[in-house]
Scaffold this motif. Structure first.
Motif, mmCIF file in Angstrom:
data_model
loop_
_atom_site.group_PDB
_atom_site.id
_atom_site.type_symbol
_atom_site.label_atom_id
_atom_site.label_comp_id
_atom_site.label_asym_id
_atom_site.label_seq_id
_atom_site.Cartn_x
_atom_site.Cartn_y
_atom_site.Cartn_z
ATOM 1 N N GLU A 36 -11.791 7.085 -8.642
ATOM 2 C CA GLU A 36 -11.433 5.940 -7.789
ATOM 3 C C GLU A 36 -11.923 4.633 -8.417
ATOM 4 N N TYR A 43 1.705 7.644 -9.382
ATOM 5 C CA TYR A 43 2.770 6.667 -9.604
ATOM 6 C C TYR A 43 4.074 6.987 -8.903
ATOM 7 N N ILE A 55 -4.404 -2.526 -8.891
ATOM 8 C CA ILE A 55 -4.954 -1.631 -7.879
ATOM 9 C C ILE A 55 -6.245 -2.232 -7.332
ATOM 10 N N SER A 56 -6.245 -2.559 -6.052
ATOM 11 C CA SER A 56 -7.431 -3.174 -5.439
ATOM 12 C C SER A 56 -8.294 -2.153 -4.699
ATOM 13 N N TYR A 104 -0.832 -1.491 -11.649
ATOM 14 C CA TYR A 104 -0.109 -0.332 -11.111
ATOM 15 C C TYR A 104 1.131 -0.120 -11.964
ATOM 16 N N VAL A 114 -2.368 -2.205 -3.580
ATOM 17 C CA VAL A 114 -2.045 -2.984 -4.774
ATOM 18 C C VAL A 114 -1.867 -4.446 -4.396
ATOM 19 N N ILE A 126 -3.445 4.089 -1.835
ATOM 20 C CA ILE A 126 -3.529 3.110 -2.913
ATOM 21 C C ILE A 126 -3.126 1.748 -2.379
ATOM 22 N N ASN A 167 0.842 -1.195 0.000
ATOM 23 C CA ASN A 167 0.000 0.000 0.000
ATOM 24 C C ASN A 167 0.875 1.241 0.000
ATOM 25 N N PHE A 177 -8.522 2.357 -4.095
ATOM 26 C CA PHE A 177 -7.958 3.661 -4.451
ATOM 27 C C PHE A 177 -8.837 4.728 -3.818
#
Length: 332
Positions: A290, A329, A271-272, A298, A266, A264, A248, A274
């Motif tokens: 989102e 990012y 991405i699980s 990602y 991941v 975020i 995260n 957001f």
């Protein structure tokens, strides 16, 4: 022991594919030795979170490869001044984690060259308390790889820049690298020699420490299989980035439109979750962005693609989309 000729290939993805192919498909009753030199690249340990180990902005700007290997351990920087060695042998139940067994012949040759190398800690070769080599292992159960780096004349400035992580507030269960003081073997030699001469001397020394070697050249069919393994595994974002452990990220920054705070999560590279927080003003709910990013890899190019038709000012006011993407990012 048989020496595998990699035919001068310097693509790290191809060399790692060759190493794995030899491990899984070459004669299981024979020991092998492989040397390879890679173009500028970061080689990530099997259990690491790639983004925690690399300066993504720098490696993108400089065309540096990022490749995950099948063995554990930490991230290392390779370039044309770094020689990699790999012993491929049977797993006898005693050799795994026995780094001394496989580093001793290399250390002996270095000593003969006037380099006072010694194994320190679990798996590092040091000279004057500076690391010149790190090693790692991987086992299939029946066969195993014991491989390592030899920093001969590596650009140390590039090592620092490529492995200088800029991502802030990232947390994961990946095994983080421990940075050590490093040095080049060339610094400790009495007289300068080229990489080719160093490689030749090392090989001759290892010949003398073992039974006579023979050199094996892969058949056309074997090279075809190695290239297929490279394409199916080592070329893929999923292997090099997506296999990172769950992690995260918290990213926040103040812009002219206000502060944006991102959370975020991941998992398996995707991405699980957001979430966007902040004191900005927008006409549309940020939940739309989102939801748009859930399930997206990602990966900067893929995030940019998903957002290409989004009018970002509707959510944040007068705000550049690229600034938002860089915040997501991690390019500061």
């Amino acid at each position: 022991m048989i020496f595998i000729d990699n035919e001068g290939n310097t693509n790290p993805k191809l060399n790692l594919a060759l190493e794995e192919y030899a491990l899984r498909h070459f004669d299981s009753s024979t020991d092998y030795l492989l040397f390879y030199i890679n173009e500028p690249s970061i080689i990530i340990g099997r259990n690491q979170n790639t983004l925690e180990e690399i300066n993504q902005e720098y490696i993108e700007a400089n065309g540096i490869h990022v490749v995950r290997r099948i063995s554990g351990g930490g991230a290392v920087y390779h370039d044309l001044g770094n020689l990699n060695f790999s012993f491929i042998t049977n797993h006898d139940g005693k050799s795994i984690s026995n780094f001394e067994k496989f580093t001793a012949p290399v250390i002996s040759v270095l000593n003969d060259m006037g380099v006072a190398a010694e194994l320190k800690g679990r798996n590092d070769i040091l000279v004057d308390e500076k690391k010149i080599s790190g090693t790692a292992q991987f086992s299939t159960g029946k066969r195993m790889i014991s491989h390592g780096t030899l920093l001969f004349d590596t650009d140390m400035g590039e090592v620092v820049k490529a492995l200088q992580v800029k991502m802030s507030k990232i947390q994961s269960k990946g095994h983080k690298s421990v940075r050590s003081r490093v040095a080049n073997i060339s610094e400790f030699l009495k007289a300068p020699i080229t990489m080719a001469e160093f490689k030749k001397q090392l090989l001759i020394g290892l010949y003398e420490a073992s039974e006579p070697f023979e050199t094996y050249k892969l058949t056309q069919a074997e090279w075809k299989a190695v290239h297929e393994l490279k394409a199916e595994k080592y070329d893929l974002w999923d292997w090099n980035f997506g296999r990172s452990p769950k992690f995260n990220i918290q990213r926040n920054k103040r812009f002219s439109i206000g502060e944006i705070d991102l959370r975020i999560f991941v998992e398996k590279g995707l991405i699980s979750e957001f979430k966007i927080f902040g004191d900005f003003f927008g006409r549309q709910p940020v939940s739309e962005i989102e939801n748009l990013l859930i399930g997206v890899p990602y990966d900067k190019p893929q995030i940019k693609n998903v957002l290409k038709d989004v009018s970002i000012e509707n959510y944040f006011g007068q705000f550049e989309k690229l600034d938002f993407i860089n915040l997501v990012y991690g390019n500061d």
